[in-house]
Design an enzyme around this catalytic site. Sequence first.
Site, mmCIF file in Angstrom:
data_model
loop_
_atom_site.group_PDB
_atom_site.id
_atom_site.type_symbol
_atom_site.label_atom_id
_atom_site.label_comp_id
_atom_site.label_asym_id
_atom_site.label_seq_id
_atom_site.Cartn_x
_atom_site.Cartn_y
_atom_site.Cartn_z
ATOM 1 N N PRO A 85 25.656 46.850 38.735
ATOM 2 C CA PRO A 85 26.916 46.684 39.460
ATOM 3 C C PRO A 85 27.845 47.335 39.081
ATOM 4 C CG PRO A 85 25.843 44.679 38.151
ATOM 5 C CD PRO A 85 25.035 45.936 37.830
ATOM 6 N N CYS A 86 28.767 47.684 40.040
ATOM 7 C CA CYS A 86 29.601 48.596 39.998
ATOM 8 C C CYS A 86 31.211 48.168 39.792
ATOM 9 C CB CYS A 86 29.602 49.778 41.267
ATOM 10 S SG CYS A 86 30.163 48.782 42.773
ATOM 11 N N GLN A 87 31.391 46.717 39.979
ATOM 12 C CA GLN A 87 32.707 46.379 39.899
ATOM 13 C C GLN A 87 33.705 46.596 38.975
ATOM 14 O OE1 GLN A 87 29.857 44.768 40.334
ATOM 15 N NE2 GLN A 87 30.061 43.373 42.196
ATOM 16 N N PHE A 89 33.689 49.525 37.625
ATOM 17 C CA PHE A 89 33.914 50.998 37.507
ATOM 18 C C PHE A 89 34.701 51.330 38.917
ATOM 19 C CE2 PHE A 89 29.784 50.300 35.777
ATOM 20 C CZ PHE A 89 29.903 50.589 34.435
#
Length: 338
Positions: A85-87, A89
């Site tokens: 998951p990228c949230q 960053f």
Amino acid sequence: MRPLGRCPSAQGRAGTAMWLVDLFAGAGLLSYAFRTRGFEISMAVESDARAASTYRRNLGNHVICADVRRIAPRGHCDVLVGGPPCQGFSTLGKRHPADPRNQLALEFVRWAAALQPRCVVVENVEPFVRAPVWRRMATGLRDLGYTVTTYSLNAADFGAAQRRHRSFTIASTTPHISIRPQPEYRQRTVREAWAGLPATPDGSNWHYSPLPSLVARNRMRLIPPGGSKRDLMNIAPELCPPSWWRRRVELTDVWGRLRWDKPSNTVRTCCNNASKGRYIHPEQDRVISLREAARLQSIPDEFAFDGYPIDVARQIGNGVPPAVGCAVAAGVAAALSR
Ligand SMILES: C[S@@+](CC[C@H](N)C(=O)[O-])C[C@H]1O[C@@H](n2cnc3c(N)ncnc32)[C@H](O)[C@@H]1O
């Protein structure tokens, strides 16, 4: 859109098939790309039931719907891939270093230590490679004997009609190998990506777009190609809620209308919502359909989806565009077969 086709099995040095394990597998777009380039997939893990269902439908029963942290690493594995998951960053998220989701990237170290793949590929937003957890992940992989390299790739350079910059961290056991996928195609436009689709969404195969409310339609009507909420604030302030003026930091492409003859902006997880980005059709007063969004992600029409529209939008926006994934897979296969 033409399916991407399937290559003969990718083969390692001894001429045997190369096996993949995919963590945080989502709907399976990265797996799909590697399979298209001839890899066999032994195992995938995804915690969202609807994404896992889409994965299963397109790629097979080897997907486990679970939290990666809670299962013991297993699976025949030459290449370990995944997009955590990228949230935590993303420049669109709150980017909190303490976001517990950030630690999920360290799962690649745990799984690599157990399965000893020859290569590890981790996809994420570009700020990921500047985050403290990336350094911990890279150090962990180096301690296991891997050489770690990062690449920033723009989907538009690989045949997707979309500007989408993403980081790829590649750890390999073979020192000094350069895995740099070369851009294979010229940049494609929204018009080219949608060739052959009915102009008006007919609801089939996720060519579906919600009917806008009256106020949304009135707003869209006034937004020119390439324009956005900013145009609306100048032309028709009476159609804009006060919050639009109160917010100082705002996305420039919110309520944005696409242009026919350019690639789209990045397709994200709310790609069926005009208030979340540049998702208004180039000339019609509606948001793009889910199949149109999938086409911008270079997802072939044969790829089926499970879930409600909100799930499908998330699966599409979360995915690695197969055009990019295929180039990465080809680079990995070439390097490992040497
Ligand atoms: C960026 S998406 C991956 C997209 C995928 N690589 C593709 O190309 O389709 C990240 C995925 O990780 C899943 N996820 C988040 N936390 C997880 C966890 N603890 N265990 C397993 N999956 C998780 C999310 O549901 C989401 O589908």
